[in-house]
Design an enzyme around this catalytic site. Structure first.
Site, short mmCIF file in Angstrom:
data_model
loop_
_atom_site.label_atom_id
_atom_site.label_comp_id
_atom_site.label_asym_id
_atom_site.label_seq_id
_atom_site.Cartn_x
_atom_site.Cartn_y
_atom_site.Cartn_z
N ASP A 118 -45.24 -1.32 30.27
CA ASP A 118 -45.97 -1.96 29.18
C ASP A 118 -45.62 -3.45 29.19
O ASP A 118 -44.44 -3.81 29.14
CB ASP A 118 -45.61 -1.33 27.83
CG ASP A 118 -46.41 -1.94 26.70
OD1 ASP A 118 -47.53 -1.46 26.44
OD2 ASP A 118 -45.92 -2.89 26.07
N ASN A 122 -53.33 -13.30 25.17
CA ASN A 122 -54.76 -13.30 24.86
C ASN A 122 -55.10 -14.21 23.70
O ASN A 122 -56.12 -14.91 23.70
CB ASN A 122 -55.23 -11.87 24.55
CG ASN A 122 -55.44 -11.04 25.81
OD1 ASN A 122 -55.71 -11.59 26.87
ND2 ASN A 122 -55.30 -9.73 25.68
N ASP A 163 -56.53 -11.54 31.72
CA ASP A 163 -56.95 -10.84 32.94
C ASP A 163 -56.13 -11.29 34.14
O ASP A 163 -55.80 -10.48 35.02
CB ASP A 163 -58.43 -11.10 33.21
CG ASP A 163 -59.34 -10.39 32.20
OD1 ASP A 163 -58.83 -9.50 31.48
OD2 ASP A 163 -60.54 -10.73 32.14
N ASP A 210 -52.61 -2.80 28.44
CA ASP A 210 -51.61 -3.48 29.26
C ASP A 210 -50.55 -2.50 29.76
O ASP A 210 -49.42 -2.89 30.04
CB ASP A 210 -50.94 -4.61 28.46
CG ASP A 210 -50.27 -4.09 27.18
OD1 ASP A 210 -50.56 -2.94 26.79
OD2 ASP A 210 -49.46 -4.83 26.58
#
Length: 292
Positions: free
Chosen positions: A165, A173, A182, A208
């Site tokens: 994770d 983000n 990305d 993620d």
């Protein structure tokens, strides 16, 4: 490593349609070769026979004086031979047209096979490959995990999974944008692919999170993979981003359902996250091995 990025894995090779001619194409090619061989063999044979026939008529005329009857007979024979040559020429042209038609059909079939192959690869990519990272998607990675569990139980060999994770991915983000997120996902996916072996399978488990399926890997060997993922950094919009992660591992117990294995692995992941928070580190240290 099982990175299907430009689709290099063994699974892709097995599922993608082969570019070799099908049995129908091979049969058509053999038929065309036989037809062409028979055509030119017939040409040679008929030409030889015609030469012999013309010679058989012309040679006696060289030895004897021609009489009117023999001249008439010789003229009729030559006309007959000419008609035979004409008929044979028509036959050769017809056969050549047939061969050309078969060749066109064969070319169309080859183009059709190529189109099907390309279409099958595209469908395969959409079905089992994550479009952002180029790794396998969750549906496929779970299918492979189930297959490896059956193999492990059948042969009595170890099987370990690691669930990753990414830390503070939401902040990336929010501050740098989804395009930067990305890039982070792709960079970690590539690093994970390099850190694992060719027999391992890695995929994006969701958001993620990433899952690595490690056949014949013992729990104490997990640390070597984690160490290879230390210190991953990228530069996005002139800002250096350290890609840190939490990880939890689990070892398959024979007869254990897949959901139970993933549940134990997920619990180990969150235990690792909790340890990082207790340490108060802004950038979590590389995770230690999590007992299965």
């Amino acid at each position: 490593m099982s990175l299907p990025g430009p689709v290099e894995s063994e699974e892709v090779k097995q599922l993608a349609i082969s570019g070799l001619p099908s049995e129908e194409l091979r049969t058509t090619m053999r038929s065309m070769e036989r037809r062409e061989w028979w055509l030119w063999s017939s040409v040679v044979m008929v030409m030889i026979l015609l030469m012999v026939a013309v010679g058989s008529f012309a040679f006696p005329a060289m030895l004897t004086d021609r009489d009117p009857f023999y001249s008439f007979f010789l003229n009729q024979a030559v006309r007959s031979l000419a008609a035979l040559v004409l008929l044979f020429t028509v036959y050769v042209v017809y056969q050549q047209l047939q061969i050309n038609r078969i060749r066109r059909q064969l070319t169309d079939q080859i183009f059709a096979v190529d189109k099907v192959e390309v279409l099958a690869q595209e469908v395969y990519k959409v079905a089992v490959i994550d479009q952002v990272t180029g790794l396998f998607n969750r549906r496929y990675i779970e299918q492979r995990l189930n297959d490896e569990m059956l193999r492990s139980m059948r042969h009595g060999r170890p099987l370990t999974v690691i669930l990753f994770d990414l830390d503070s991915f939401k902040n990336v983000n929010d501050t740098l944008g989804h395009a930067a997120g990305d890039v982070v996902l792709k960079t970690f996916a590539q690093a994970l692919g390099r850190a694992t072996r060719g027999s391992d399978v890695v995929g994006r488990f969701g958001g993620d999170e990433f899952l690595a399926v490690l056949p014949e890997c013992r729990p104490e060997e997990v640390q070597f993979i984690l160490k290879r993922l230390d210190g991953i950094q990228i530069v996005v919009e002139s800002q250096k981003v350290l890609i840190s992660f939490s990880a939890g591992s689990g070892t398959y117990r024979p007869g254990e359902p897949m959901d139970e294995l993933l549940k134990r692995t997920d619990e180990a992941l969150y235990a690792d996250k909790a340890r990082a928070k207790e340490c108060g580190a802004k950038e979590p240290a590389p995770p230690a091995k999590v007992p299965a």
